[in-house]
Design a protein around this motif. Structure first.
Motif, PDB file in Angstrom:
ATOM      1  N   VAL A 243       1.291  -1.530   0.269  1.00  0.00           N
ATOM      2  CA  VAL A 243      -0.369  -0.016  -0.422  1.00  0.00           C
ATOM      3  C   VAL A 243       0.662   1.066  -0.241  1.00  0.00           C
ATOM      4  O   VAL A 243       0.656   2.616  -0.649  1.00  0.00           O
ATOM      5  N   ALA A 244       2.164   1.593   0.425  1.00  0.00           N
ATOM      6  CA  ALA A 244       2.959   2.752   1.185  1.00  0.00           C
ATOM      7  C   ALA A 244       3.678   2.181  -0.461  1.00  0.00           C
ATOM      8  O   ALA A 244       4.797   3.423  -0.657  1.00  0.00           O
ATOM      9  N   ALA A 245       4.294   1.548  -1.742  1.00  0.00           N
ATOM     10  CA  ALA A 245       4.849   1.904  -3.058  1.00  0.00           C
ATOM     11  C   ALA A 245       4.625   2.430  -3.172  1.00  0.00           C
ATOM     12  O   ALA A 245       5.752   3.123  -3.672  1.00  0.00           O
TER      13      ALA A 245
ATOM     14  N   CYS B 222      -2.591   6.676   0.659  1.00  0.00           N
ATOM     15  CA  CYS B 222      -1.776   5.673   0.927  1.00  0.00           C
ATOM     16  C   CYS B 222      -2.051   4.649   2.650  1.00  0.00           C
ATOM     17  O   CYS B 222      -2.465   3.722   2.942  1.00  0.00           O
ATOM     18  N   LEU B 223      -2.221   6.058   3.434  1.00  0.00           N
ATOM     19  CA  LEU B 223      -2.751   5.563   4.933  1.00  0.00           C
ATOM     20  C   LEU B 223      -3.633   5.180   5.363  1.00  0.00           C
ATOM     21  O   LEU B 223      -3.441   4.231   6.196  1.00  0.00           O
ATOM     22  N   PHE B 224      -4.545   5.307   4.728  1.00  0.00           N
ATOM     23  CA  PHE B 224      -5.955   5.441   4.762  1.00  0.00           C
ATOM     24  C   PHE B 224      -5.687   3.211   4.860  1.00  0.00           C
ATOM     25  O   PHE B 224      -6.873   2.843   5.068  1.00  0.00           O
TER      26      PHE B 224
ATOM     27  N   LEU C  53       6.703   0.818  10.691  1.00  0.00           N
ATOM     28  CA  LEU C  53       7.961   1.140   8.859  1.00  0.00           C
ATOM     29  C   LEU C  53       8.012   1.853   7.673  1.00  0.00           C
ATOM     30  O   LEU C  53       8.233   2.797   7.415  1.00  0.00           O
ATOM     31  N   PRO C  54       7.173   1.036   7.087  1.00  0.00           N
ATOM     32  CA  PRO C  54       7.058   2.203   5.137  1.00  0.00           C
ATOM     33  C   PRO C  54       6.756   3.330   5.647  1.00  0.00           C
ATOM     34  O   PRO C  54       6.808   4.285   5.080  1.00  0.00           O
ATOM     35  N   MET C  55       6.392   3.486   6.813  1.00  0.00           N
ATOM     36  CA  MET C  55       5.390   5.463   6.561  1.00  0.00           C
ATOM     37  C   MET C  55       6.567   5.903   7.537  1.00  0.00           C
ATOM     38  O   MET C  55       7.014   7.420   7.452  1.00  0.00           O
ATOM     39  N   THR C  56       6.862   5.579   8.902  1.00  0.00           N
ATOM     40  CA  THR C  56       7.910   5.425   9.679  1.00  0.00           C
ATOM     41  C   THR C  56       9.373   6.097   8.967  1.00  0.00           C
ATOM     42  O   THR C  56       9.910   7.202   9.336  1.00  0.00           O
ATOM     43  N   ALA C  57      10.456   5.558   7.756  1.00  0.00           N
ATOM     44  CA  ALA C  57      10.862   5.380   7.310  1.00  0.00           C
ATOM     45  C   ALA C  57      10.243   6.447   6.447  1.00  0.00           C
ATOM     46  O   ALA C  57      11.633   6.913   6.221  1.00  0.00           O
ATOM     47  N   LEU C  58       9.680   6.936   5.948  1.00  0.00           N
ATOM     48  CA  LEU C  58       8.996   8.146   5.354  1.00  0.00           C
ATOM     49  C   LEU C  58       8.995   9.536   5.929  1.00  0.00           C
ATOM     50  O   LEU C  58       8.563  10.097   5.305  1.00  0.00           O
ATOM     51  N   GLY C  59       9.879   9.732   7.146  1.00  0.00           N
ATOM     52  CA  GLY C  59       9.401  10.993   8.061  1.00  0.00           C
ATOM     53  C   GLY C  59       7.896  10.914   8.344  1.00  0.00           C
ATOM     54  O   GLY C  59       7.694  12.262   9.222  1.00  0.00           O
TER      55      GLY C  59
END
Length: 308
Positions: A40-42, A65-67, A197-203
């Motif tokens: 989803v975060a791709a 993507c977050l939702f 992590l997919p979102m954390t790594a993007l700040g």
């Protein structure tokens, strides 16, 4: 207790089978949930998005993507539950059922209390941050921003239900069955934190900070907040108050530092707010007390936990 001839008693055999089944089901649930989150975060990774500062606003693609990511745990949990049970049993097995009007009123009161829990912890953290000089509170520049928070919470409710059906309805009972209440809840917090992590790594949680700070901090905070939410779920025997607690974190606690901050001061979430280092000791004290209250396995069983 085992029988004198060395064979397991039926009760011991049943517990062993239930724990083995819980582990097997977690091996299905966790990879599917993690892979779903990364898929989803791709689009964000492919477009090179990165949140570099707390004041940077997310665009429509980030929100979409977050939702979508937030409903992945529920989809996986429902599918896995449905594979073994009929549809009519799914709400009960995921602790979503509220059988009568008296129970509905009780769950509503419990949910309102749960909604206030993490914002209250955040408020204590903001007081501490202000005393330390790391935060500069002020009257809200726009009262409308505060008034719109309940509306946003109601609209966003399905998203938090999507996460907690997976975490508290499916994962947590299996972890506590296999590892015990305290270890299971703490491990669940680690897994929940790493899932982001997919979102954390993007700040996402700590914009502008390197991963070697952001990821451990995100996991540590997830252990604390996850413990609070899990204990609420155990003590209320329902996923709904856990949903309310998660909603209180995201919809009220997270925006609070920014909404009552001085105009020339943007709080850094690494230090200030529900995810910050200053709030972290308060959060861990509350989480520790909460875990202590359910550390007795007999009390956990009396709390209505069902074998998965």
């Amino acid at each position: 207790m085992t029988q004198s001839n060395g064979l397991r008693s039926p009760a011991t055999h049943h517990r062993h089978d239930a724990r083995s089944r819980a582990v097997r089901e977690l091996w299905y649930f966790l990879p599917a949930t993690y892979i779903g989150a990364w898929l989803v975060a791709a689009p964000l990774w492919l477009t090179g998005f990165r949140r570099a500062a707390p004041a940077q606003h997310a665009g429509p693609l980030v929100a979409a993507c977050l939702f979508t990511m937030m409903v992945v745990p529920a989809v996986v949990a429902i599918v896995l539950t449905r594979l073994r049970h009929p549809w009519r049993s799914v709400p009960r097995l995921l602790s979503l059922g509220v059988p009568d009007s008296g129970s509905r009123r009780r769950v509503l009161v419990q949910s309102l209390r749960a909604t206030a829990t993490l914002p209250a912890i955040t408020a204590l953290g903001l007081i501490a941050a202000a005393l330390l000089g790391a935060y500069h509170p002020a009257w809200p520049q726009s009262w409308w921003s505060l008034l719109v928070l309940p509306l946003s919470a109601v609209i966003s409710l399905p998203l938090y239900l999507g996460e907690e059906i997976g975490w508290q309805g499916y994962m947590m009972p299996r972890l506590t069955l296999r590892f015990g209440p305290v270890a299971g809840i703490c491990l669940g917090g680690v897994l929940w934190g790493l899932w982001h992590l997919p979102m954390t790594a993007l700040g996402g949680s700590y914009p502008g900070h390197p991963l070697y700070l952001a990821v451990p901090m995100a996991v540590a905070v997830a252990v604390g907040t996850g413990a609070v939410i899990a204990v609420i779920r155990i003590r209320t025997h329902s996923v709904w108050p856990a949903v309310a607690a998660h909603l209180g974190l995201n919809e009220f606690a997270l925006p609070l530092p920014r909404l009552i901050s001085a105009a020339d001061h943007v709080p850094d979430p690494l230090f200030v707010g529900p995810l910050g280092l200053i709030t972290w000791p308060i959060l861990m004290i509350v989480a520790g007390v909460a875990l202590y209250t359910i550390s007795d396995r007999k009390r956990l069983r009396r709390g209505g936990e069902r074998n998965p």
